[in-house]
Every structure is written in C-alpha cells, then in structure tokens.
Design an enzyme around this catalytic site. Structure first.
Site, short mmCIF file in Angstrom:
data_model
loop_
_atom_site.label_atom_id
_atom_site.label_comp_id
_atom_site.label_asym_id
_atom_site.label_seq_id
_atom_site.Cartn_x
_atom_site.Cartn_y
_atom_site.Cartn_z
CG ASP A 195 -21.79 -4.13 -56.78
OD1 ASP A 195 -22.27 -3.27 -56.03
OD2 ASP A 195 -20.67 -4.64 -56.61
CG HIS A 208 -20.07 -6.97 -60.85
ND1 HIS A 208 -18.76 -6.59 -61.06
CD2 HIS A 208 -20.28 -6.87 -59.51
CE1 HIS A 208 -18.19 -6.28 -59.90
NE2 HIS A 208 -19.11 -6.42 -58.95
CG ASP A 241 -13.82 -5.78 -63.90
OD1 ASP A 241 -13.41 -5.90 -65.07
OD2 ASP A 241 -13.20 -5.12 -63.04
CG HIS A 251 -14.82 -4.65 -59.88
ND1 HIS A 251 -14.05 -5.61 -60.49
CD2 HIS A 251 -15.12 -5.13 -58.65
CE1 HIS A 251 -13.91 -6.64 -59.67
NE2 HIS A 251 -14.55 -6.38 -58.55
CG HIS A 259 -18.75 0.51 -54.80
ND1 HIS A 259 -19.77 -0.10 -55.50
CD2 HIS A 259 -17.81 -0.46 -54.59
CE1 HIS A 259 -19.45 -1.37 -55.72
NE2 HIS A 259 -18.27 -1.61 -55.18
#
Length: 477
Positions: free
Chosen positions: A219, A221, A251, A281, A329
């Site tokens: 991730d 993000h 996100d 996400h 994921h």
C-alpha cells in the site's frame, strides 16, 4: 468490586503507549488489564480506540459493544462504535449509535456535529441508490480527448499519443512542486492504461529475466513523497527493473491522484515490465468516503474520478511471479478448494465492484490470523485465514508463498505462517499517525526474497484525508 491497582496500572501503561502512537503495545496492555479485571467498560472502550487506529474495525465494534453491555449510559462507547461502523461503510448502524450518544450527552457539540454529518451521509446514500442505473454507460463513451485544448500558459511537458520518460520526469517534478498535469493529459493516461489492463488476465503471470529485478510494493495510500523516497533508495522503474504495486495506491493520503497518475504513466510506458494489482481501495465505495473522489474533483473534475473508477475495475486482481509467489492485495479464500485456476477463470469485468461476498471480495479484503482454520474478520469485512489454510493452498498450487499487503506492519513487512504468508506495506508513518516503517521486496532471477525497510520523509503541510467528504473520516486517522 472495583478494578485492582494492577489492572488500573496496566490501563495507564496502555494509555501511555497510545499517546506515543504505539497502538499494538497499547492493545497488549489493555488486553492484560482486561485479563486482570473484565468488568471495567473503560478498558474495552480504550482498546476499541486502539483497534480503530489499526483499522481493526470488527474488533473495535466488539470492544465497544462489550463496554455498552457493562454500562448502557457510556456515551463514548456508543460514539466509538459509530466511528468503527462508519469506517466499514455501515452508516445506518453508525447513525443509531450517534443518536444514542447524543441523547446521553445532549450538550456534546462534537457528537451533535458527527450525528448531523452521518444523517447527511445516510440521506445521500439513499438518494444515490434511488437514482442508480443497473448498467451505467462507460465513462469513456464519447470521450474526445483530442478536442480538449491546452492553454498556452501551461508550463509542463506536452504528451502526445505515446508515453515518454521525459514526460514522466517532468510530471514527477511538477507533483513534487505542488503542480498538476493538464486535465487532457490525465485523461489520456487513464484511457491508455484502461485499454492495457482491461486486456490483461485476472491473474498476470510473469517471470524475472536474467540480469533483471522485480520490486514488490504494498500500500502507498496517496503518500507521494514517501513513494519518491522508495524510488530514491531502490531505483526508479527501468527496462531491467520491474515494479509490482499490490493495490491501495489511493485514499487516505492527500496525493492520491499524483500516485495513481504516476503509476499509470509507468504502466503505459512499459506495460510488460510494470504491474498493478487492484486493492480494496481501488473501489467506488471506499473512494467516496476515504478521499480519492474528493481529491479528483478538487484537482481535476468529476469526470476524472469516473474514468479512474472504471480503470480500477479493469485492473488485474493478482500476479503470479515465476510460478512461486502468488501476489494479491488481501489474502486467501473461504473454500480450500479454490485454486489458481479459479482465479484465472474469474471474469472480473462482469462485476466491477467487489460487493460483500465472493472470490473478488476475498482477494481484496481477507487477512491472515495466527490460529488454524478460519475466523471472522477483525475488520468487520471478509474473513481471516490461518497457517493451515495457507499451507494447503501453497502445496495444492505448487507455491513457495503468498505475498499480500492490506495491513500496516510496524517494520514494513512481516513473514507469517511458517514463511508462507508475507505482508508488505509501503506507506511509512501511515496517515501521519502510526510510527511504522515502510518496506518493499526485491526479487531477482533466482526468486529469493530480499526485504528492504525505509522511513517516512517530510511532506508539505497537507493532512491525510484532506479531501474526504466529511470530517467523520478524519476520526480514523
């Protein structure tokens, strides 16, 4: 009987760890306090908050529920249970608890504010459902990128019908300096990558060639400046240095469009040497509340979000590396009979969003657990799988290990399940509030795993969740 001095001391130590953002250590102390004395609702309510920080919303809801059972007038427990339910998009359940908390503490301004926001969200979701079209037209339908003009004042590199390294280099610098690329070029990048990934299989199968290297990242993000640090340390993508980003590019962090566009640009430049897996996400329901939709609208427009949304739904769900490592994921499945062939056969284009059950949901949402078998999700979504589940899957499919992301790890990565389940997370100091390192995994032609850790770097003064639709979401960071 009141709590013992020992239990209260353990709670205090948990509070001290919490104040240092060491959520895991805080939970350890709260666990011990509860083991010593299990009738104090504050012990459970405090552990609930630590679980919220770790995105263990299922556990948080269970803790808040226990606190409420012990004290039905405990407004903070109702409030925190509402926050946890909001995090997993259960807004109606959250609304009930916000109402109760507001009734118990009618003069609490923050609770009244959260209640009003939650009421607005519930109304908006009901309206969106009422006007929802079962089979909406493609966002790319009728898109005429050539007709979009670029103002002469635009000072960035120009992008034609092919991606170039020069454009990527210019884009990296623009993003570092707080600039955007032109909307026309953003559209062109999304369109090009959509066309590429739509044709890829649900599970991409690749090999690491001689004198080449593959880096697997977890991730990111929206933490663009930390991604730049990863590239600085490990090298930018090249013809001989492949990258695989294992979902959750967007996100929470407030540079999600920058990361998404940069990763897409690399995918367009080297489609066979740069790989993207979808994360939980890269989905509409998460993007609407955790910031990406708002960021797209603020930096570009609503059309850009619709294009991204459709491109996310076209992304592969897994990558098989050298027939040894299954990378996805979330994690493994509710049925031991599920195999790599089932993943190969999954038609992800028939179901754009993962929903609440099924193979796609499990691939994006599940987590490992130390206990054998399967258990309910600590997140409140999906399930958890034990070391025996991982062992069976790897043996049945001839794999060395499963590599997944989806969860913060304090050292950036963790090897579990007797070495067969590996978590990698590449967003250090996650959401500016968790004192974790980031990590990535380098894999050469011999398919040995080399783990590298890195620290967060400074970034401009923009908070996580800056583009979230409401301040409720900031409570989770």
């Amino acid at each position: 009987m009141p709590a013992s001095e020992e239990a209260l001391s353990l709670k205090k130590r948990g509070n001290e760890s919490f104040s240092k953002h060491d959520w895991l250590k805080a939970i350890e102390f709260y666990d011990q306090a509860i083991e010593s004395y299990d009738s104090d609702p504050t012990f459970f309510c405090n552990r609930c908050q630590a679980n919220i920080k770790l995105e263990q919303y299922g556990y948080a809801i269970a803790d808040a529920t226990k606190a409420v059972e012990l004290d039905q007038s405990y407004a903070k427990a109702f409030y925190r249970r509402a926050v946890a339910n909001m995090a997993i998009l259960k807004s109606r359940e959250a609304l009930r608890d916000f109402k109760t908390a507001a009734k118990l503490e009618p003069n609490n301004k923050e609770t009244r504010l959260r209640l009003t926001e939650c009421e607005q969200i519930v109304k908006r979701l009901a309206f969106e459902k009422a006007i929802e079209v079962s089979d909406p037209p493609s966002a790319f339908e009728g898109l005429n990128i050539d007709s979009i003009s670029v103002d002469s004042s635009y000072d960035g590199a120009k992008l034609g019908t092919e991606m170039t390294q020069d454009f990527i280099d210019d884009m990296i610098d623009r993003f570092k300096n707080g600039k955007k690329i032109h909307r026309k070029y953003a559209f062109r990048i999304i369109q090009a990558v959509y066309d590429i990934v739509y044709k890829e299989p649900t599970m991409v199968e690749m090999e690491v060639a001689k004198d080449h290297k593959l880096t697997v990242c977890g991730d990111t993000h929206g933490q663009y400046f930390d991604l730049m640090e990863l590239f600085r340390l490990n090298g930018f993508p090249t013809e001989s240095h492949y990258y695989l980003f294992n979902g959750d590019f967007v996100d929470r962090g407030s540079w999600s469009t920058e990361i998404a566009l940069l990763l897409y640009a690399y995918k367009w430049l080297r489609p066979k040497k740069f790989f993207l897996n979808r994360g939980n996400h890269e989905t509409d329901d998460m993007n609407k509340v955790y910031g990406f939709e708002g960021e797209c609208k603020a930096k570009y427009d609503e059309k850009s979000f619709r294009l991204f949304s459709e491109s996310f739904s076209a992304l592969p769900l897994a990558t098989l590396i050298g027939k040894k490592y299954f990378v996805l994921h979330g994690g493994l499945f509710s049925d031991d009979k599920t195999s790599l062939d089932d993943v190969r056969k999954l038609n992800r284009h028939q179901q754009r969003q993962p929903g609440q059950q099924g193979l796609m949901m499990e691939m994006l949402w599940t987590d490992p657990q130390p206990q054998p078998g399967r258990g309910p999700s600590k997140r409140g979504v999906g399930l958890q799988f034990g070391p025996d589940v991982t062992k069976k899957f790897c043996e049945a499919n001839g794999l060395d290990a499963v590599i997944r992301s989806h969860e913060v790890r304090m050292e950036g990565y963790e090897v579990e399940h007797d070495g067969r389940c590996i978590t990698v997370f590449s967003a250090p100091k996650y959401c500016d509030s968790t004192e974790n390192k980031g990590a990535y995994i380098n894999i050469g032609p011999e398919y040995k795993l080399e783990y590298q850790k890195f620290d967060a770097v400074p970034h401009p003064d923009v908070k996580p969740m800056a583009y979230a639709q409401n301040s409720l979401m900031s409570l989770m960071t």
